[in-house]
Design a protein around this motif. Structure first.
Motif, short mmCIF file in Angstrom:
data_model
loop_
_atom_site.label_atom_id
_atom_site.label_comp_id
_atom_site.label_asym_id
_atom_site.label_seq_id
_atom_site.Cartn_x
_atom_site.Cartn_y
_atom_site.Cartn_z
N ASN A 14 138.46 3.54 63.65
CA ASN A 14 137.78 4.37 62.66
C ASN A 14 136.36 4.73 63.08
OD1 ASN A 14 139.38 4.72 59.93
ND2 ASN A 14 139.88 2.67 60.72
N ILE A 15 135.77 3.95 63.97
CA ILE A 15 134.42 4.28 64.47
C ILE A 15 134.51 5.33 65.58
CG2 ILE A 15 132.44 3.37 65.73
CD1 ILE A 15 132.75 0.78 64.16
N THR A 16 135.42 5.13 66.52
CA THR A 16 135.51 6.02 67.67
C THR A 16 136.30 7.29 67.38
OG1 THR A 16 137.47 4.85 68.48
CG2 THR A 16 135.32 4.06 69.23
N GLY A 17 137.19 7.24 66.40
CA GLY A 17 138.04 8.39 66.13
C GLY A 17 139.05 8.65 67.22
N TRP A 18 139.42 7.62 67.96
CA TRP A 18 140.37 7.74 69.07
C TRP A 18 141.80 7.74 68.54
CZ3 TRP A 18 142.96 3.62 72.24
CH2 TRP A 18 143.53 4.16 73.41
N LEU A 19 142.65 8.53 69.06
CA LEU A 19 144.07 8.67 68.73
C LEU A 19 144.32 9.44 67.44
CD1 LEU A 19 145.49 5.13 69.66
CD2 LEU A 19 145.51 7.21 71.04
N PHE A 20 143.47 9.30 66.42
CA PHE A 20 143.69 10.00 65.15
C PHE A 20 142.34 10.15 64.44
CE2 PHE A 20 144.76 5.51 64.61
CZ PHE A 20 143.80 5.12 63.67
N LYS A 21 142.35 10.99 63.43
CA LYS A 21 141.14 11.22 62.66
C LYS A 21 140.85 9.98 61.82
CE LYS A 21 139.09 14.38 59.29
NZ LYS A 21 139.30 15.57 58.45
N PRO A 22 139.60 9.50 61.80
CA PRO A 22 139.28 8.30 61.01
C PRO A 22 139.64 8.47 59.53
CG PRO A 22 137.47 8.87 62.47
CD PRO A 22 138.44 10.03 62.54
N PHE A 23 140.35 7.49 58.99
CA PHE A 23 140.73 7.51 57.58
C PHE A 23 139.92 6.53 56.75
CE2 PHE A 23 143.32 4.40 59.77
CZ PHE A 23 143.28 3.29 58.95
N ASP A 24 139.12 5.67 57.40
CA ASP A 24 138.28 4.70 56.68
C ASP A 24 136.98 4.55 57.45
OD1 ASP A 24 137.44 2.80 54.83
OD2 ASP A 24 138.42 1.14 55.88
N VAL A 25 136.09 5.51 57.25
CA VAL A 25 134.84 5.51 57.99
C VAL A 25 133.92 4.41 57.46
CG1 VAL A 25 135.00 7.97 58.53
CG2 VAL A 25 133.88 7.25 56.41
#
Length: 239
Positions: free
Chosen positions: A136-147
């Motif tokens: 969720n911090i890096t946004g790797w693989l998918f869009k962050p859902f719990d920033v």
């Protein structure tokens, strides 16, 4: 030549038994005489008692002894007295008994508590937390859902703690039940062992006293024979 009788009447129940199935008065411990006399006023030298009545007399004697020492008897004390009178084994497999009566929810609570208190759970939980926060911090693989500040993660952790706490309490309550049953079983075993050791000491003391009486009687007979021999040697023979 007279033959010994093969049967004899029990002084308590009045039934005829074979001599080998009876216990004679002379070999019964004096501490049991009072309990037997209460049921059979004719109890005395030459009398005999069957094994069933002897066990009942032992139970009465032990119960009276415990009442004198402890006052009112508990249910555990009565269980020990009954097992002592019947000659039964009092040890129980408590864990198996408790597990057989456990419901599906109780068994599940034990497994959850066991897994929740293991290093496997701790390591797995830490890995999930780091992966959750990292993705969720890096946004790797998918869009962050719990920033950040990870509100959904806090909700999940709070829900997990709210569910895990009562489950662990259920498991602890079952463990307390096992500990209580184990303590009661240990008390029964210790009390029965104490009573049996005390009776064994009484039996040994009675047997030793009985043997000393026999030895004293044999010694007296030998002394009488020696005195007769000395007297016969000193007495002049008549021609």
């Amino acid at each position: 030549m007279t033959t010994k009788p093969t049967t004899q009447i029990c002084a308590v129940c009045g039934k005829a038994f074979k001599v080998k199935n009876l216990r004679q008065y002379e070999v019964v411990r004096p501490s049991l005489n009072e309990a037997i006399t209460a049921k059979a006023p004719t109890w005395g030298p030459g009398a005999a008692i069957c094994f069933d009545d002897l066990r009942n007399a032992r139970a009465d004697y032990v119960e009276a002894m415990l009442r004198t020492e402890r006052g009112e008897l508990t249910e555990l004390d009565r269980d020990v007295i009954d097992s002592l009178a019947k000659g039964e084994i009092i040890t129980q497999a408590l864990s198996a008994v408790v597990d057989e009566k456990a419901s599906f929810g109780e068994r599940a609570a034990d497994k959850v508590a066991t897994f929740g208190g293991s290093w496997t759970f701790i390591i797995s939980f830490c890995v999930v937390l780091f992966v959750w926060m990292g993705l969720n911090i890096t946004g790797w693989l998918f869009k962050p859902f719990d920033v950040y500040p990870f509100i959904l993660l806090n909700l999940v952790l709070s829900s997990l703690a709210a569910v895990q706490a009562p489950v662990i309490m259920m498991s602890q309550r079952r463990q307390e039940t096992k500990d209580r049953l184990r303590a009661e079983n240990d008390y029964r075993i210790n009390l029965k062992a104490e009573l049996e050791i005390r009776q064994l000491h009484e039996k040994i003391d009675h047997q030793m006293a009985h043997q000393w009486d026999k030895l004293a009687e044999l010694q007296q007979i030998q002394i009488d024979l020696l005195e007769d021999a000395i007297h016969a040697k000193r007495t002049p023979r008549t021609p």
